[in-house]
Design a protein around this motif. Structure first.
Motif, PDB file in Angstrom:
ATOM      1  N   ARG A  86       0.791  -1.230   0.000  1.00 19.01           N
ATOM      2  CA  ARG A  86       0.000   0.000   0.000  1.00 19.01           C
ATOM      3  C   ARG A  86       0.826   1.285   0.000  1.00 19.01           C
ATOM      4  NH1 ARG A  86      -2.714  -3.144  -1.801  1.00 19.01           N
ATOM      5  NH2 ARG A  86      -4.517  -4.208  -0.873  1.00 19.01           N
ATOM      6  N   VAL A  87       1.991   1.295   0.607  1.00 23.99           N
ATOM      7  CA  VAL A  87       2.716   2.579   0.723  1.00 23.99           C
ATOM      8  C   VAL A  87       4.155   2.528   0.206  1.00 23.99           C
ATOM      9  CG1 VAL A  87       1.314   3.240   2.717  1.00 23.99           C
ATOM     10  CG2 VAL A  87       3.532   2.185   3.094  1.00 23.99           C
ATOM     11  N   ALA A  88       4.626   1.400  -0.309  1.00 20.37           N
ATOM     12  CA  ALA A  88       6.031   1.315  -0.727  1.00 20.37           C
ATOM     13  C   ALA A  88       6.269   2.103  -2.011  1.00 20.37           C
ATOM     14  CB  ALA A  88       6.433  -0.145  -0.922  1.00 20.37           C
ATOM     15  N   ASP A  89       7.468   2.647  -2.132  1.00 25.68           N
ATOM     16  CA  ASP A  89       7.911   3.299  -3.364  1.00 25.68           C
ATOM     17  C   ASP A  89       8.626   2.257  -4.215  1.00 25.68           C
ATOM     18  OD1 ASP A  89       7.087   5.924  -2.565  1.00 25.68           O
ATOM     19  OD2 ASP A  89       8.821   5.965  -1.223  1.00 25.68           O
ATOM     20  N   ALA A  90       8.307   2.241  -5.535  1.00 24.04           N
ATOM     21  CA  ALA A  90       8.914   1.254  -6.442  1.00 24.04           C
ATOM     22  C   ALA A  90      10.118   1.872  -7.145  1.00 24.04           C
ATOM     23  CB  ALA A  90       7.883   0.789  -7.460  1.00 24.04           C
ATOM     24  N   PHE A  91      11.145   1.030  -7.351  1.00 20.53           N
ATOM     25  CA  PHE A  91      12.348   1.461  -8.054  1.00 20.53           C
ATOM     26  C   PHE A  91      12.664   0.453  -9.151  1.00 20.53           C
ATOM     27  CE2 PHE A  91      12.465   3.414  -3.942  1.00 20.53           C
ATOM     28  CZ  PHE A  91      13.024   4.667  -4.144  1.00 20.53           C
ATOM     29  N   SER A  92      13.276   0.933 -10.208  1.00 19.72           N
ATOM     30  CA  SER A  92      13.603   0.066 -11.341  1.00 19.72           C
ATOM     31  C   SER A  92      14.776  -0.837 -10.990  1.00 19.72           C
ATOM     32  CB  SER A  92      13.966   0.912 -12.557  1.00 19.72           C
ATOM     33  OG  SER A  92      14.531   0.107 -13.573  1.00 19.72           O
ATOM     34  N   TYR A  93      14.624  -2.140 -11.282  1.00 15.24           N
ATOM     35  CA  TYR A  93      15.759  -3.036 -11.020  1.00 15.24           C
ATOM     36  C   TYR A  93      16.816  -2.956 -12.118  1.00 15.24           C
ATOM     37  CZ  TYR A  93      13.230  -6.287 -14.162  1.00 15.24           C
ATOM     38  OH  TYR A  93      12.582  -6.864 -15.216  1.00 15.24           O
ATOM     39  N   VAL A  94      16.535  -2.150 -13.158  1.00  8.32           N
ATOM     40  CA  VAL A  94      17.517  -1.966 -14.242  1.00  8.32           C
ATOM     41  C   VAL A  94      18.374  -0.739 -13.974  1.00  8.32           C
ATOM     42  CG1 VAL A  94      17.847  -1.570 -16.718  1.00  8.32           C
ATOM     43  CG2 VAL A  94      16.015  -3.085 -15.928  1.00  8.32           C
ATOM     44  N   THR A  95      17.720   0.393 -13.687  1.00  9.66           N
ATOM     45  CA  THR A  95      18.465   1.640 -13.529  1.00  9.66           C
ATOM     46  C   THR A  95      18.505   2.142 -12.089  1.00  9.66           C
ATOM     47  OG1 THR A  95      16.483   2.996 -13.895  1.00  9.66           O
ATOM     48  CG2 THR A  95      17.738   2.312 -15.859  1.00  9.66           C
ATOM     49  N   GLY A  96      17.627   1.612 -11.227  1.00 12.47           N
ATOM     50  CA  GLY A  96      17.560   2.089  -9.846  1.00 12.47           C
ATOM     51  C   GLY A  96      16.730   3.359  -9.685  1.00 12.47           C
ATOM     52  N   GLU A  97      16.169   3.873 -10.792  1.00 12.94           N
ATOM     53  CA  GLU A  97      15.355   5.098 -10.719  1.00 12.94           C
ATOM     54  C   GLU A  97      13.994   4.802 -10.098  1.00 12.94           C
ATOM     55  OE1 GLU A  97      15.420   7.564 -14.456  1.00 12.94           O
ATOM     56  OE2 GLU A  97      16.308   5.705 -15.227  1.00 12.94           O
ATOM     57  N   PRO A  98      13.354   5.821  -9.522  1.00 13.70           N
ATOM     58  CA  PRO A  98      11.976   5.621  -9.042  1.00 13.70           C
ATOM     59  C   PRO A  98      11.049   5.311 -10.210  1.00 13.70           C
ATOM     60  CG  PRO A  98      12.930   7.623  -8.113  1.00 13.70           C
ATOM     61  CD  PRO A  98      13.874   7.162  -9.168  1.00 13.70           C
ATOM     62  N   SER A 111       3.199   5.040 -18.765  1.00 11.94           N
ATOM     63  CA  SER A 111       2.317   3.932 -18.402  1.00 11.94           C
ATOM     64  C   SER A 111       1.342   4.339 -17.310  1.00 11.94           C
ATOM     65  CB  SER A 111       3.148   2.737 -17.918  1.00 11.94           C
ATOM     66  OG  SER A 111       2.319   1.680 -17.504  1.00 11.94           O
ATOM     67  N   ARG A 112       0.174   3.669 -17.338  1.00  8.23           N
ATOM     68  CA  ARG A 112      -0.743   3.797 -16.211  1.00  8.23           C
ATOM     69  C   ARG A 112      -0.211   3.011 -15.015  1.00  8.23           C
ATOM     70  NH1 ARG A 112      -5.703   1.771 -19.773  1.00  8.23           N
ATOM     71  NH2 ARG A 112      -6.202   3.654 -20.945  1.00  8.23           N
ATOM     72  N   HIS A 113       0.623   2.003 -15.305  1.00  9.60           N
ATOM     73  CA  HIS A 113       1.201   1.162 -14.265  1.00  9.60           C
ATOM     74  C   HIS A 113       2.576   1.703 -13.873  1.00  9.60           C
ATOM     75  CE1 HIS A 113      -2.025  -1.383 -15.425  1.00  9.60           C
ATOM     76  NE2 HIS A 113      -1.486  -1.710 -16.588  1.00  9.60           N
ATOM     77  N   LEU A 114       3.199   1.039 -12.899  1.00  9.91           N
ATOM     78  CA  LEU A 114       4.550   1.420 -12.492  1.00  9.91           C
ATOM     79  C   LEU A 114       5.520   1.114 -13.627  1.00  9.91           C
ATOM     80  CD1 LEU A 114       4.445   0.013  -8.869  1.00  9.91           C
ATOM     81  CD2 LEU A 114       4.616   2.424  -9.496  1.00  9.91           C
ATOM     82  N   MET A 115       6.309   2.104 -14.015  1.00  8.71           N
ATOM     83  CA  MET A 115       7.227   1.906 -15.135  1.00  8.71           C
ATOM     84  C   MET A 115       8.494   2.713 -14.936  1.00  8.71           C
ATOM     85  SD  MET A 115       6.594   2.644 -19.183  1.00  8.71           S
ATOM     86  CE  MET A 115       6.132   1.010 -19.681  1.00  8.71           C
ATOM     87  N   CYS A 116       9.614   2.126 -15.404  1.00 13.17           N
ATOM     88  CA  CYS A 116      10.891   2.837 -15.388  1.00 13.17           C
ATOM     89  C   CYS A 116      10.907   3.807 -16.564  1.00 13.17           C
ATOM     90  CB  CYS A 116      12.041   1.842 -15.490  1.00 13.17           C
ATOM     91  SG  CYS A 116      13.657   2.621 -15.688  1.00 13.17           S
ATOM     92  N   PRO A 117      11.069   5.100 -16.323  1.00  8.18           N
ATOM     93  CA  PRO A 117      11.002   6.067 -17.427  1.00  8.18           C
ATOM     94  C   PRO A 117      12.153   5.937 -18.425  1.00  8.18           C
ATOM     95  CG  PRO A 117      11.681   7.137 -15.382  1.00  8.18           C
ATOM     96  CD  PRO A 117      11.292   5.747 -15.028  1.00  8.18           C
ATOM     97  N   THR A 118      13.239   5.284 -18.030  1.00  7.17           N
ATOM     98  CA  THR A 118      14.389   5.154 -18.921  1.00  7.17           C
ATOM     99  C   THR A 118      14.382   3.836 -19.687  1.00  7.17           C
ATOM    100  OG1 THR A 118      15.714   6.502 -17.420  1.00  7.17           O
ATOM    101  CG2 THR A 118      16.912   5.167 -19.038  1.00  7.17           C
ATOM    102  N   SER A 119      14.231   2.723 -18.971  1.00  8.98           N
ATOM    103  CA  SER A 119      14.342   1.414 -19.622  1.00  8.98           C
ATOM    104  C   SER A 119      13.007   0.859 -20.108  1.00  8.98           C
ATOM    105  CB  SER A 119      14.963   0.400 -18.656  1.00  8.98           C
ATOM    106  OG  SER A 119      14.083   0.159 -17.572  1.00  8.98           O
ATOM    107  N   GLY A 120      11.895   1.395 -19.572  1.00 12.19           N
ATOM    108  CA  GLY A 120      10.592   0.885 -19.956  1.00 12.19           C
ATOM    109  C   GLY A 120      10.145  -0.343 -19.197  1.00 12.19           C
ATOM    110  N   VAL A 121      10.945  -0.809 -18.241  1.00 14.84           N
ATOM    111  CA  VAL A 121      10.548  -1.957 -17.431  1.00 14.84           C
ATOM    112  C   VAL A 121       9.312  -1.598 -16.618  1.00 14.84           C
ATOM    113  CG1 VAL A 121      11.215  -3.388 -15.459  1.00 14.84           C
ATOM    114  CG2 VAL A 121      12.844  -2.944 -17.281  1.00 14.84           C
ATOM    115  N   ALA A 122       8.289  -2.461 -16.667  1.00 14.76           N
ATOM    116  CA  ALA A 122       7.037  -2.172 -15.969  1.00 14.76           C
ATOM    117  C   ALA A 122       6.782  -3.213 -14.886  1.00 14.76           C
ATOM    118  CB  ALA A 122       5.880  -2.145 -16.957  1.00 14.76           C
ATOM    119  N   TYR A 123       6.189  -2.779 -13.790  1.00 11.41           N
ATOM    120  CA  TYR A 123       5.781  -3.681 -12.704  1.00 11.41           C
ATOM    121  C   TYR A 123       4.259  -3.729 -12.655  1.00 11.41           C
ATOM    122  CZ  TYR A 123      10.500  -2.966 -10.686  1.00 11.41           C
ATOM    123  OH  TYR A 123      11.847  -2.897 -10.470  1.00 11.41           O
ATOM    124  N   GLU A 124       3.736  -4.858 -12.215  1.00 16.96           N
ATOM    125  CA  GLU A 124       2.314  -4.937 -11.928  1.00 16.96           C
ATOM    126  C   GLU A 124       2.027  -4.147 -10.646  1.00 16.96           C
ATOM    127  OE1 GLU A 124       1.128  -8.983 -11.619  1.00 16.96           O
ATOM    128  OE2 GLU A 124       1.867  -9.519 -13.602  1.00 16.96           O
TER     129      GLU A 124
END
Length: 958
Positions: free
Chosen positions: A137-149, A269-282
């Motif tokens: 519910r409250v965690a911040d997601a980060f990209s596992y490729v670039t480490g960006e939020p 994306s409407r979902h969580l996504m890395c703005p640089t690599s495009g990796v998306a999380y559910e």
């Protein structure tokens, strides 16, 4: 019936037993005759902290668990309807005339902890479940490729971003369809054409779909659908909005915007996504953070945190040998078999043969032999057959396959070459990669699970203040609950545990205190709690915290009944019941009861110890030992901080310290595996250490722990000690047995012949209770005697083989006084204070302390060499003051013969009589792992370091 207690008590988790919830002031038990109880009448005050004490085997557990708790469970089951009860069978009423004033009962025992590798401290306490909810519910997601939020946008925000970022530019709006997958995708392209789309971008290049493209099916591809090509201007805003909506539909909530030549790509994306690599999380859900769910578990280790690995040194222990002479132990010496023909072909490719020593082969050769090769291998076949081309899979993959899927025999074979290592993918965190990149206040859920309960409590304390306003509102209730539950664990002295600690590594006392903390958190009222020695494994410093927890249960409107031997616990009780006067047949009576201060004025054995008339004396001198030492250096397992420690041989050594200070890691996980590996070539791997010296001064090591002597009701003291073999041989030599042609096997209840075939010699019939633990009831055919009628007709001095199994040790010692082999083993059982135990008592009903003393008696009955190193883990568990005195006498006897006895213990009576004390600490968990004091008890007191010395000082001065 051979069983000393029913299995109702041993297997029950926490079953409530609705009884009369009247305003009675007492729980009244009249005419209790279970096991050795002698028609006991007792009134137990309700809503008070009541302690039951007495010698081991005096009948404490028979009263508390096998009478009161068993009756509570029976009443609970009687509340079920007739349809449900028909599946449960009949549960016998305890042998008691009347029990009145009984509340719903919850038993908190040492034996009810899960041994499942997936069960952890976090899952047992449900704190980890709360953390999963918090992170979802409250965690911040980060990209596992670039480490960006990671970012997410609404459609309106995406439109505004594209309009602002690409104003005046020609752009392609793309919908991602395929990410890093193999295939020719002919059907996908045909489908897109039918839907009116003309272009797609494949691996960064825009292609025309009308040309019916077909991709290389064995290569990895990235495919995006070209939804539109347009110039971003104020006049194209409506068209752009429609394009974005279409791209979102085909891209399942995600799109890409890029220039005509692919530059300056932007992922949205409407979902969580890395703005640089495009990796998306559910979208995160609680099951994403569960290692017991396929949605969250690491795919490599399936959420266990460990994987099976093959040890090269076990496969090739001697590199000087060639493969023909058996360098690869898993295969043995060379034979004319298919595997050796493949090995020979592999070696020929590298210019070697089966006679080349392994030490002359470089890493590429060894890798091909052990891990296999992708290159086709031409192998010469048998005479008359053409050569075959195969792909060699390698020895290690074959061993791992057998470890997973082979027969039992092959799994056992594979296990001799494998060991468990931390999963290389999740590094022991158990979760898949995505879950490990969600953070709350800069920490992942795995990092929180690695914190001690104390550190977790402190972290949660100010968490809501460190979150933004919206998240703080969402997190407030979860944080409050985690803080409360961790507080209860702190109150019972478990501040050093971590949430990711496996449940099967917990001691019985730790497991019991976790359940106690859980029950305090449940805030039930009107319940009768029954506990079995909750102070086990607890340092004196933490005793008051535990007593405070029990009082908080009482103050919540509950009755608390504790079976205990700890002096401080007894004196803190509201009411004390002393059962005795002796053990077994000599016990089973209420010797005294009342307020502890009143009871201490009486003449019972317990009273005399409480007021100091009887005590365990401090030795006048300490043994000098034999002058030799065992020196262990550089121990760094778990929380040990590069410990260097020497163990003087020929002495009675006691290792003590607060809970979690590193005692078990130092002795049980480091020293014992080293010695076991040296003397017995054990497979157990010791925790990391640098070196050990002095092994030449001992010739064997014996660990006497509290693990069960058997896991089935068929195991008992007679079978474990080897006593039953001699008894069966004796019965086979009797005239009545010889006339009938009976051999020793006839008197075994584990093999067909003389046993009762209705119960297969178990003496009991197991009733499966589906949603409750199974219950054992006596066999109707043999009435619990285990044997058929003909076998029971053979008697020794009027006693059948079943009668012998039902005998207490002390009675059997009189019966077999003239049989030296049998009498020797019985005498050692008497020496360790087990005269009350019946020979056929099921091992599943024995306490950890009883099991340990049976093991000790088994070792005592063997010849010692005077150079044996004995290791015992809390041998005073379940022992009364008088029993501890007897145990010390037995251990002294071992040391007097020249042996070394090392005991891990908190009991001050043991610590004060030791020749050498090693105090670990100063705290538990990360705050421990050091040797804070060592020397004689008097020297430890003089050093004044750690938490043991103040209590030891008082004990020595008494």
């Amino acid at each position: 019936m051979p069983a000393h207690r029913t299995n109702v008590k041993d297997k029950t988790k926490a079953t409530s037993a609705p009884g009369p919830t009247t305003g009675d002031e007492y729980i009244e038990v009249l005419g209790a005759r279970v096991h050795n109880l002698k028609n006991v009448d007792v009134r137990i005050p309700r809503d008070q902290l009541v302690v039951i004490t007495g010698l081991s085997g005096s009948g404490k557990s028979s009263l508390a668990f096998d009478t009161i708790h068993a009756e509570g469970q029976r009443r609970y089951i009687e509340t079920f309807n007739a349809y449900a009860r028909q599946f449960l069978g009949g549960i016998e009423r305890p042998d008691v005339d009347l029990i009145s004033g009984l509340s719903p009962v919850i038993a908190i025992e040492q034996k009810t902890i899960s041994r499942n590798p997936r069960s952890t401290v976090g899952t047992i306490t449900e704190i980890y479940d709360l953390l999963r909810l918090l992170y979802a519910r409250v965690a911040d997601a980060f990209s596992y490729v670039t480490g960006e939020p990671m970012v997410r946008y609404t459609d309106a925000q995406i439109l505004e971003l594209v309009t602002t970022t690409f104003e005046g530019q020609d752009v392609l709006v793309l919908a991602p369809l395929v990410r890093g997958r193999k295939g020719h995708y002919r059907e996908l392209f045909e489908q897109l054409l039918r839907q009116g789309f003309l272009r797609a971008r494949v691996n960064g290049e825009v292609i025309d779909l009308t040309t019916r493209p077909r991709l290389d099916r064995y290569k990895v591809h990235d495919i995006e659908l070209v939804v539109d090509r347009l110039k971003v201007t104020p006049g194209t805003t409506k068209r752009l909005a429609e394009t974005i909506a279409t791209a979102m539909k085909y891209g399942k909530g995600s799109l890409m915007v890029t220039g005509p030549k692919g530059g300056n790509a932007r992922f949205l994306s409407r979902h969580l996504m890395c703005p640089t690599s495009g990796v998306a999380y559910e979208e995160p859900e609680p099951n994403l953070f569960s290692f017991n769910s396929p949605y969250g578990a690491c795919p490599r280790c399936s959420g266990l945190g460990q994987v099976t690995d093959v040890s090269f040194d076990k496969i090739v222990p001697d590199r000087r040998k060639s493969i023909r002479k058996g360098a690869i132990v898993a295969l043995g010496t060379a034979k004319s078999t298919w595997i050796f023909k493949q090995l020979e072909a592999v070696l020929q490719n590298f210019g070697h043969d089966l006679d080349t020593p392994v030490e002359d082969m470089d890493d590429s050769v060894l890798s091909a032999l052990l891990n296999g090769s992708d290159e086709p291998l031409r192998v010469s076949s048998s005479v008359g057959l053409s050569d075959r081309t195969v792909q060699f899979e390698g020895i290690i993959p074959f061993i791992l396959e057998q470890a997973r899927e082979g027969t039992k025999a092959m799994q056992k074979w594979a296990a001799s070459f494998t060991h468990m290592v931390a999963c290389p993918e999740c590094r022991g965190a158990r979760l898949k990669n995505t879950a490990l990149f969600f953070k709350v206040d800069g920490r992942t859920i795995s990092e929180l699970a690695n914190l001690s309960i104390r550190d977790l409590h402190d972290f949660m304390g100010g968490l809501t203040e460190r979150l933004d306003e919206k998240k703080a509102v969402i997190a407030r209730e979860v944080v409050k609950e985690v803080t409360a539950r961790s507080s209860f664990l702190l109150d019972v002295g478990l501040d050093y545990l971590t949430l990711d600690r496996s449940a099967r590594t917990l001691s019985g006392g730790e497991a019991q205190r976790i359940r106690l903390a859980t029950q305090i958190g449940s805030q039930l009222t009107g319940v009768l709690y029954i506990l079995d020695e909750p102070s086990i494994g607890l340092h004196q410093r933490d005793d008051q915290r535990l007593i405070g927890s029990l009082r908080s249960l009482r103050d919540g409107g509950n009755s608390v009944l504790v079976v205990e031997h700890d002096k401080e616990m007894m004196m803190s009780a509201d009411h004390l019941i002393d059962i005795g006067p002796g053990a077994g047949e000599h016990g089973g009576r209420i010797v005294a009861q009342g307020h502890p201060k009143e009871l201490a004025l009486g003449e019972s054995t317990t009273a005399r110890y409480l007021r100091g008339d009887l005590r365990i004396p401090v030795p006048a001198t300490r043994r000098p030992g034999n002058g030799h030492r065992l020196l262990l250096t550089g121990a760094t397992g778990n929380n040990l901080k590069d410990v260097d420690i020497d163990f003087p041989l020929g002495k009675f050594i006691c290792v003590t310290g607060v809970s979690g200070s590193g005692k078990s890691t130092l002795i049980g996980d480091t020293l014992y595996p080293i010695l076991s590996k040296h003397f017995y070539r054990s497979e157990a791997q010791p925790m990391p250490y640098t070196a050990i010296k002095g092994l030449e001064h001992i010739d064997k090591v014996i660990e006497v722990d509290q693990s069960p002597i058997g896991r089935t009701p068929r195991s008992n003291p007679a079978t474990y000690t080897g006593l039953f073999d001699h008894i069966r041989e004796l019965f086979a030599q009797l005239p009545s047995a010889k006339i009938r042609g009976y051999k020793a096997g006839r008197f075994s209840f584990n093999t067909p012949g003389g046993r009762c075939e209705s119960c297969k010699g178990a003496g009991v019939r197991t009733i499966e209770m589906n949603f409750l633990p199974d219950v054992d009831v006596p066999c109707e055919t043999c009435r619990g005697k285990r044997y058929d009628r003909e076998t029971l007709e053979v008697r020794y001095r009027g006693k059948s083989i079943a009668d012998v199994l039902n005998m207490p040790v002390e009675e059997a010692a009189e019966l077999f006084a003239d049989i030296p082999q049998i009498n020797l083993k019985l005498r050692t059982l008497l020496d360790v204070g087990l005269g009350y135990v019946t020979l056929g008592q099921s091992s599943t009903t024995l306490s950890g302390g009883e099991a340990q003393r049976i093991k000790l008696a088994t070792e005592l009955s063997k010849r010692d060499t005077g150079k044996t190193f004995y290791i015992l883990d809390e041998p005073t568990t379940g022992l009364h003051f008088d029993d501890v005195k007897q145990l010390i006498h037995v251990l002294d006897r071992l040391v007097e013969h020249g042996n070394t006895v090392l005991v891990i213990e908190h009991n001050l009576d043991i610590i004060k009589v030791a020749d050498h004390v090693i105090d670990m600490g100063p705290e538990g968990g990360a705050g421990g792992g050091q040797v804070v004091a060592r020397g004689t008890p008097e020297e430890v007191v003089l050093m004044g370091r750690g938490h043991t010395w103040p209590f030891l000082k008082d004990e020595l001065a008494a």
